[in-house]
Design a protein around this motif. Structure first.
Motif, PDB file in Angstrom:
ATOM      1  N   GLU A  14       0.828  -1.210   0.000  1.00 53.09           N
ATOM      2  CA  GLU A  14       0.000   0.000   0.000  1.00 53.09           C
ATOM      3  C   GLU A  14       0.860   1.256   0.000  1.00 53.09           C
ATOM      4  N   ALA A  15       1.952   1.229   0.786  1.00 57.82           N
ATOM      5  CA  ALA A  15       2.865   2.373   0.817  1.00 57.82           C
ATOM      6  C   ALA A  15       3.508   2.583  -0.555  1.00 57.82           C
ATOM      7  N   ARG A  16       3.885   1.483  -1.219  1.00 60.15           N
ATOM      8  CA  ARG A  16       4.481   1.592  -2.551  1.00 60.15           C
ATOM      9  C   ARG A  16       3.470   2.173  -3.548  1.00 60.15           C
ATOM     10  N   LYS A  17       2.238   1.709  -3.461  1.00 57.67           N
ATOM     11  CA  LYS A  17       1.202   2.218  -4.355  1.00 57.67           C
ATOM     12  C   LYS A  17       1.006   3.721  -4.166  1.00 57.67           C
ATOM     13  N   LEU A  18       0.927   4.164  -2.910  1.00 63.95           N
ATOM     14  CA  LEU A  18       0.737   5.590  -2.629  1.00 63.95           C
ATOM     15  C   LEU A  18       1.942   6.408  -3.086  1.00 63.95           C
ATOM     16  N   ARG A  19       3.147   5.867  -2.876  1.00 64.92           N
ATOM     17  CA  ARG A  19       4.348   6.582  -3.326  1.00 64.92           C
ATOM     18  C   ARG A  19       4.353   6.731  -4.835  1.00 64.92           C
ATOM     19  N   ASN A  20       3.987   5.671  -5.554  1.00 60.56           N
ATOM     20  CA  ASN A  20       3.946   5.744  -7.010  1.00 60.56           C
ATOM     21  C   ASN A  20       2.901   6.749  -7.485  1.00 60.56           C
ATOM     22  N   GLU A  21       1.778   6.809  -6.810  1.00 62.47           N
ATOM     23  CA  GLU A  21       0.742   7.792  -7.157  1.00 62.47           C
ATOM     24  C   GLU A  21       1.263   9.212  -6.928  1.00 62.47           C
ATOM     25  N   PHE A  22       1.954   9.411  -5.810  1.00 63.72           N
ATOM     26  CA  PHE A  22       2.516  10.733  -5.511  1.00 63.72           C
ATOM     27  C   PHE A  22       3.557  11.117  -6.563  1.00 63.72           C
ATOM     28  N   THR A  23       4.429  10.166  -6.915  1.00 65.90           N
ATOM     29  CA  THR A  23       5.464  10.439  -7.914  1.00 65.90           C
ATOM     30  C   THR A  23       4.847  10.836  -9.246  1.00 65.90           C
ATOM     31  N   GLU A  24       3.771  10.168  -9.631  1.00 67.48           N
ATOM     32  CA  GLU A  24       3.090  10.491 -10.882  1.00 67.48           C
ATOM     33  C   GLU A  24       2.467  11.882 -10.820  1.00 67.48           C
ATOM     34  N   ILE A  25       1.896  12.239  -9.685  1.00 68.37           N
ATOM     35  CA  ILE A  25       1.247  13.549  -9.524  1.00 68.37           C
ATOM     36  C   ILE A  25       2.247  14.683  -9.702  1.00 68.37           C
ATOM     37  N   VAL A  26       3.453  14.520  -9.159  1.00 67.86           N
ATOM     38  CA  VAL A  26       4.448  15.604  -9.189  1.00 67.86           C
ATOM     39  C   VAL A  26       5.428  15.461 -10.351  1.00 67.86           C
ATOM     40  N   SER A  27       5.232  14.453 -11.210  1.00 69.61           N
ATOM     41  CA  SER A  27       6.222  14.159 -12.256  1.00 69.61           C
ATOM     42  C   SER A  27       6.424  15.306 -13.235  1.00 69.61           C
ATOM     43  N   VAL A  28       5.419  16.172 -13.397  1.00 74.37           N
ATOM     44  CA  VAL A  28       5.550  17.280 -14.341  1.00 74.37           C
ATOM     45  C   VAL A  28       6.688  18.220 -13.939  1.00 74.37           C
ATOM     46  N   TYR A  29       7.065  18.206 -12.658  1.00 78.69           N
ATOM     47  CA  TYR A  29       8.123  19.098 -12.177  1.00 78.69           C
ATOM     48  C   TYR A  29       9.437  18.365 -11.902  1.00 78.69           C
ATOM     49  N   SER A  30       9.508  17.076 -12.225  1.00 80.06           N
ATOM     50  CA  SER A  30      10.672  16.291 -11.822  1.00 80.06           C
ATOM     51  C   SER A  30      11.962  16.761 -12.504  1.00 80.06           C
ATOM     52  N   THR A  31      11.892  17.138 -13.771  1.00 74.87           N
ATOM     53  CA  THR A  31      13.103  17.587 -14.469  1.00 74.87           C
ATOM     54  C   THR A  31      13.592  18.911 -13.911  1.00 74.87           C
ATOM     55  N   ASP A  32      12.674  19.863 -13.704  1.00 72.96           N
ATOM     56  CA  ASP A  32      13.059  21.147 -13.103  1.00 72.96           C
ATOM     57  C   ASP A  32      13.636  20.936 -11.710  1.00 72.96           C
TER      58      ASP A  32
END
Length: 312
Positions: A14-32
């Motif tokens: 469940e923690a992994r699932k939530l982390r992956n969801e969070f990573t996807e949500i903020v991915s638009v800013y990952s390169t910056d």
């Protein structure tokens, strides 16, 4: 309640699932965010460490929030900045302050040597000056937002950025880096490369200590050879080619695969050796921004589709 030493696998999943969801949500800013971490630390390696810690903290702090995060970019950059300044304080570095004093306006519109300028900031400005300049001039936050991130005032931010521009304008970028990089030539690493390239799993594992840690950042962690055999190595070696190179001043192993347009970077690895044994093996397989930046640095292509990863 009965005490147990176990953390239930359902909780881990469940923690992994939530982390992956969070990573996807903020991915638009990952390169910056990765670029900011690189520039503020002055090093791709230190920047990668800061990026990883920022992402871990950003997710880990969510249970402490009492309201929605209405600005994802602001949240990520604030966590990164606080983390970096805390690191500087622990190292007894003078963080500096953003004093409100009159400063002449300096036009800093010339971007000819932008990358060289940005990677030199950390050695020429105080940490707070560096963060203020990057946030305002490069990553386009408002002075009010920057003041909130670095815990200062808008007037202090404006003054600090003007001073930063003046310092940058005085830097001589004509001096070249004359350091010579060489391979490590470590016997254990050379034996690892031979075993890996021959697909000899037993010989490769014989080089690891029984308690070796195997970590793929943002992917998985294994804490013994037994866990490696049950996990990441349960299907054997991938059949790719590995070689040692120097990347940003450090010896690393790049794993190459044949792609549609020639050799592509499949993975980047680092090992720590103690008493002739590999005690730590680190993989950047899942680190998109890092591998893309490394590929650009090396003039190579990165493998974009490598299950379970798809970076297209």
């Amino acid at each position: 309640m009965e005490l147990t030493r176990n953390i239930d696998k359902d909780l881990v999943d469940e923690a992994r699932k939530l982390r992956n969801e969070f990573t996807e949500i903020v991915s638009v800013y990952s390169t910056d965010l990765w670029n900011y971490c690189k520039y503020v630390t002055g090093s791709p390696w230190d920047g990668e460490d800061l990026y990883q810690e920022t992402m871990i903290k950003s997710f880990g702090l969510l249970p402490q929030r009492w309201s929605d995060i209405t600005d994802k970019k602001y949240y990520l950059f604030r966590v990164a900045t606080n983390t970096w300044l805390d690191q500087c304080r622990k190292l007894k570095r003078e963080v500096g302050s953003l004093d409100e004093v009159p400063e002449p306006y300096i036009d800093f519109s010339d971007r000819l040597f932008l990358e060289e300028i940005l990677t030199s900031l950390e050695s020429n400005l105080t940490p707070k000056q560096t963060t203020a300049f990057l946030l305002l001039d490069i990553f386009q936050f408002s002075a009010e937002e920057v003041a909130g991130i670095v815990q200062s005032t808008p007037g202090g931010v404006y003054s600090a950025v003007q001073r930063a521009r003046r310092n940058i304008a005085s830097i001589d970028f004509s001096k070249s880096d004359t350091r010579v990089n060489t391979h490590s030539e470590n016997e254990t690493i050379q034996a690892y490369l031979e075993a890996f390239n021959n697909g000899d799993l037993d010989s490769m594992l014989s080089l690891f200590s029984e308690q070796a840690q195997n970590e793929a950042f943002f992917g998985f962690q294994e804490f013994s050879k037994k866990e490696m055999l049950k996990g990441s190595l349960r299907f054997g070696l991938p059949g790719h080619t590995a070689q040692e190179i120097i990347l940003w001043g450090k010896p690393v192993i790049i794993v190459l695969t044949d792609g549609d347009h020639g050799r592509e970077i499949h993975d980047i690895q680092m090992q720590e050796i103690e008493n002739g044994k590999i005690v730590s093996h680190k993989s950047y397989f899942f680190r998109k921004e890092f591998i893309l930046a490394a590929a650009e640095e090396l003039g190579m292509k990165a493998q974009l589709v490598k299950p379970p990863v798809n970076w297209n």
